[in-house]
Scaffold this active site. Structure first.
Site, PDB file in Angstrom:
ATOM      1  N   ASN A   1     -10.205   0.013  -0.137  1.00  0.00           N
ATOM      2  CA  ASN A   1      -8.745   0.082  -0.080  1.00  0.00           C
ATOM      3  C   ASN A   1      -8.183  -0.509  -1.383  1.00  0.00           C
ATOM      4  OD1 ASN A   1      -6.019  -0.286   0.377  1.00  0.00           O
ATOM      5  ND2 ASN A   1      -6.267  -1.162   2.421  1.00  0.00           N
TER       6      ASN A   1
ATOM      7  N   HIS B   1      -3.022   7.238   2.292  1.00  0.00           N
ATOM      8  CA  HIS B   1      -3.510   5.955   1.783  1.00  0.00           C
ATOM      9  C   HIS B   1      -4.922   5.723   2.320  1.00  0.00           C
ATOM     10  CE1 HIS B   1      -4.050   1.835   0.904  1.00  0.00           C
ATOM     11  NE2 HIS B   1      -3.802   1.395   2.120  1.00  0.00           N
TER      12      HIS B   1
ATOM     13  N   CYS C   1       0.819  -1.226   0.000  1.00  0.00           N
ATOM     14  CA  CYS C   1       0.000   0.000   0.000  1.00  0.00           C
ATOM     15  C   CYS C   1       0.849   1.271   0.000  1.00  0.00           C
ATOM     16  CB  CYS C   1      -0.949   0.004   1.187  1.00  0.00           C
ATOM     17  SG  CYS C   1      -2.054  -1.413   1.194  1.00  0.00           S
TER      18      CYS C   1
HETATM   19  N1  ACO Z   1     -18.834  -8.195   8.815  1.00  0.00           N
HETATM   20  C1  ACO Z   1     -19.425  -8.404  10.004  1.00  0.00           C
HETATM   21  N2  ACO Z   1     -18.769  -8.758  11.121  1.00  0.00           N
HETATM   22  C2  ACO Z   1     -17.446  -8.914  11.016  1.00  0.00           C
HETATM   23  C3  ACO Z   1     -16.748  -8.731   9.817  1.00  0.00           C
HETATM   24  C4  ACO Z   1     -17.499  -8.349   8.690  1.00  0.00           C
HETATM   25  N3  ACO Z   1     -16.938  -8.121   7.503  1.00  0.00           N
HETATM   26  N4  ACO Z   1     -15.431  -8.939  10.027  1.00  0.00           N
HETATM   27  C5  ACO Z   1     -15.290  -9.256  11.323  1.00  0.00           C
HETATM   28  N5  ACO Z   1     -16.512  -9.253  11.918  1.00  0.00           N
HETATM   29  C6  ACO Z   1     -16.813  -9.511  13.319  1.00  0.00           C
HETATM   30  C7  ACO Z   1     -15.779 -10.361  13.990  1.00  0.00           C
HETATM   31  O1  ACO Z   1     -15.999 -11.733  13.738  1.00  0.00           O
HETATM   32  C8  ACO Z   1     -15.975  -9.998  15.434  1.00  0.00           C
HETATM   33  O2  ACO Z   1     -17.077 -10.703  15.925  1.00  0.00           O
HETATM   34  P1  ACO Z   1     -17.053 -11.323  17.437  1.00  0.00           P
HETATM   35  O3  ACO Z   1     -16.896 -10.127  18.322  1.00  0.00           O
HETATM   36  O4  ACO Z   1     -18.363 -11.991  17.519  1.00  0.00           O
HETATM   37  O5  ACO Z   1     -15.862 -12.227  17.432  1.00  0.00           O
HETATM   38  C9  ACO Z   1     -16.376  -8.522  15.379  1.00  0.00           C
HETATM   39  O6  ACO Z   1     -16.815  -8.291  14.038  1.00  0.00           O
HETATM   40  C10 ACO Z   1     -15.239  -7.572  15.706  1.00  0.00           C
HETATM   41  O7  ACO Z   1     -14.089  -7.975  14.980  1.00  0.00           O
HETATM   42  P2  ACO Z   1     -12.740  -7.212  15.131  1.00  0.00           P
HETATM   43  O8  ACO Z   1     -11.707  -7.870  14.287  1.00  0.00           O
HETATM   44  O9  ACO Z   1     -12.446  -7.019  16.592  1.00  0.00           O
HETATM   45  O10 ACO Z   1     -13.137  -5.830  14.495  1.00  0.00           O
HETATM   46  P3  ACO Z   1     -12.383  -4.477  14.597  1.00  0.00           P
HETATM   47  O11 ACO Z   1     -13.199  -3.523  15.361  1.00  0.00           O
HETATM   48  O12 ACO Z   1     -10.948  -4.638  14.979  1.00  0.00           O
HETATM   49  O13 ACO Z   1     -12.425  -4.017  13.082  1.00  0.00           O
HETATM   50  C11 ACO Z   1     -11.034  -3.909  11.133  1.00  0.00           C
HETATM   51  C12 ACO Z   1     -11.812  -4.818  12.088  1.00  0.00           C
HETATM   52  C13 ACO Z   1     -12.009  -2.998  10.412  1.00  0.00           C
HETATM   53  C14 ACO Z   1     -10.300  -4.758  10.113  1.00  0.00           C
HETATM   54  C15 ACO Z   1     -10.062  -3.077  11.982  1.00  0.00           C
HETATM   55  O14 ACO Z   1      -9.247  -3.902  12.779  1.00  0.00           O
HETATM   56  C16 ACO Z   1      -9.215  -2.209  11.159  1.00  0.00           C
HETATM   57  O15 ACO Z   1      -9.656  -1.212  10.664  1.00  0.00           O
HETATM   58  N6  ACO Z   1      -7.934  -2.569  11.000  1.00  0.00           N
HETATM   59  C17 ACO Z   1      -7.051  -1.865  10.145  1.00  0.00           C
HETATM   60  C18 ACO Z   1      -6.732  -2.765   9.059  1.00  0.00           C
HETATM   61  C19 ACO Z   1      -6.914  -2.171   7.711  1.00  0.00           C
HETATM   62  O16 ACO Z   1      -7.557  -1.188   7.451  1.00  0.00           O
HETATM   63  N7  ACO Z   1      -6.252  -2.837   6.844  1.00  0.00           N
HETATM   64  C20 ACO Z   1      -6.280  -2.469   5.498  1.00  0.00           C
HETATM   65  C21 ACO Z   1      -5.173  -3.128   4.848  1.00  0.00           C
HETATM   66  S1  ACO Z   1      -3.725  -2.591   5.548  1.00  0.00           S
HETATM   67  C22 ACO Z   1      -3.299  -1.244   4.782  1.00  0.00           C
HETATM   68  O17 ACO Z   1      -3.845  -0.860   3.810  1.00  0.00           O
HETATM   69  C23 ACO Z   1      -2.222  -0.556   5.367  1.00  0.00           C
END
Ligand code: ACO
Length: 325
Positions: free
Chosen positions: A282, A252, A115
């Site tokens: 993304n 990004h 990225c």
């Molecule tokens: N739809 C519905 N529910 C979901 C989904 C989905 N797509 N994905 C996960 N869940 C659920 C999980 O199973 C979990 O359920 P549980 O509590 O019953 O176990 C719940 O949602 C919470 O999951 P978390 O992983 O704790 O969610 P979080 O609040 O951390 O959000 C996310 C996840 C959006 C990926 C977050 O961690 C984030 O923004 N991370 C940054 C990563 C990113 O943006 N990466 C992009 C690529 S990297 C880059 O470009 C640099």
């Protein structure tokens, strides 16, 4: 005394024809529009269909950038394509874009920093242009991440989209002050100890397969907000500028919450932040040039504006560049 600067003289972008909303995605993936919007700000993404490859999108964006610059293929002597999703293991996507545009002089290569690829590519092109090794560069970010996603993994597949963006950089004389147009400063970093937080579980030299993207979302989030500000501060320090001097912050586009938390931490006003993750998802190395093109076309980014681009990607890799547009 005059010095050479790499000045942006044109821009363009390209998206696949199929736009997929969160609601449409939720028909085949166990997710919801509410969950995706709340956690990421993403509302839709564009996904490639048959024949829409990384080089096809990259060539469309590059052609649009050339047209915007009022230049012809004969004017370009360097093509850099930032991508982690090349059409083939080799030859490079950059050489395929070069051929598609009818550019038969100069040289072309791919650059892989996930990225952060577009920021790395701008910094690299700047070195060739300001050293006199090239005169005009097409800098492309092009990706088809939909082809390396595990569509059974809802924690990753809802986050990404496909697309391409490009700019033309031209070596021009400047005065060596921050009033010059062009790339004023750049700062790049990487730290391979973070491999397991964001990676693809295959490759030509290991499994012999393409593999799928794997991510520890929370750890990426923590690093993205906590650590990448160092490269932005480097660019400010190198130029004696501050957040108040910026006209636009074009980070990004991974996630609205990461972007807003980073801007707040740096003291960058929210109304200076260009946000396109809602419409593109993304798109990895394509996200910044796509966002630049949106903000340029809607009249926000104008000649003379001070623009900070910044990104973090798998590796981790991260970087920033300060550009007088
Ligand atoms: N739809 C519905 N529910 C979901 C989904 C989905 N797509 N994905 C996960 N869940 C659920 C999980 O199973 C979990 O359920 P549980 O509590 O019953 O176990 C719940 O949602 C919470 O999951 P978390 O992983 O704790 O969610 P979080 O609040 O951390 O959000 C996310 C996840 C959006 C990926 C977050 O961690 C984030 O923004 N991370 C940054 C990563 C990113 O943006 N990466 C992009 C690529 S990297 C880059 O470009 C640099």
């Amino acid at each position: 005394m005059t010095i050479l600067r790499s000045v942006v003289v044109g821009g363009g972008s390209a998206l696949p024809s199929r736009c997929v909303s969160n609601a449409t995605l939720a028909e085949t993936v166990d997710t919801s529009d509410d969950w995706i919007v709340q956690r990421t700000g993403i509302r839709q993404r564009y996904l490639c269909g048959p024949g829409e490859t990384t080089s096809v999108l990259g060539a469309r964006a590059a052609r649009a950038a050339l047209d915007d610059a009022g230049l012809t293929p004969n004017d370009i002597d360097l093509v850099i394509c930032a991508t982690s999703t090349p059409d083939h293991t080799f030859p490079s996507t950059a050489t395929q874009i070069q051929a598609a545009l009818g550019i038969h002089q100069g040289f072309a290569f791919d650059l892989q920093a996930v990225c952060a690829g577009f920021v790395y590519a701008v910094a690299t092109a700047d070195k060739f242009l300001t050293s006199g090794s090239a005169r005009r560069a097409l800098v492309v970010g092009a990706e088809t991440f939909s082809r390396i996603l595990d569509w059974e993994d809802r924690t990753t597949c809802v986050l990404f989209g496909d697309g391409a963006g490009a700019i033309v950089l031209e070596a021009q004389d400047g005065q060596g002050t921050i009033a010059d147009r062009g790339v004023l400063a750049s700062s790049l970093r990487s730290d391979g100890r973070h491999r397991d937080k964001l990676y693809v579980d295959g490759g030509p030299g290991s499994t012999g397969t393409t593999g799928h993207l794997r991510m520890s979302g929370k750890e990426v989030f923590r690093f993205a907000v906590g650590s990448v500000t160092d490269v932005i501060l480097d660019a400010f320090n190198a130029t004696g500028t501050t957040a108040d001097d910026l006209d636009w912050f074009v980070p990004h586009q991974a996630n609205r919450r990461i972007i807003e938390a980073s801007a707040d931490k740096l003291g960058i006003a929210r109304d200076k932040v260009v946000l396109t993750v809602d419409r593109h998802g993304n798109t990895s190395a394509a996200s910044i040039p796509l966002a630049l093109d949106v903000a340029r076309k809607d009249g926000r980014i104008k000649h003379g504006d001070l623009v900070m681009i910044e990104a973090i990607g798998g590796g981790f890799t991260w970087g920033a560049a300060l550009i007088r547009w």
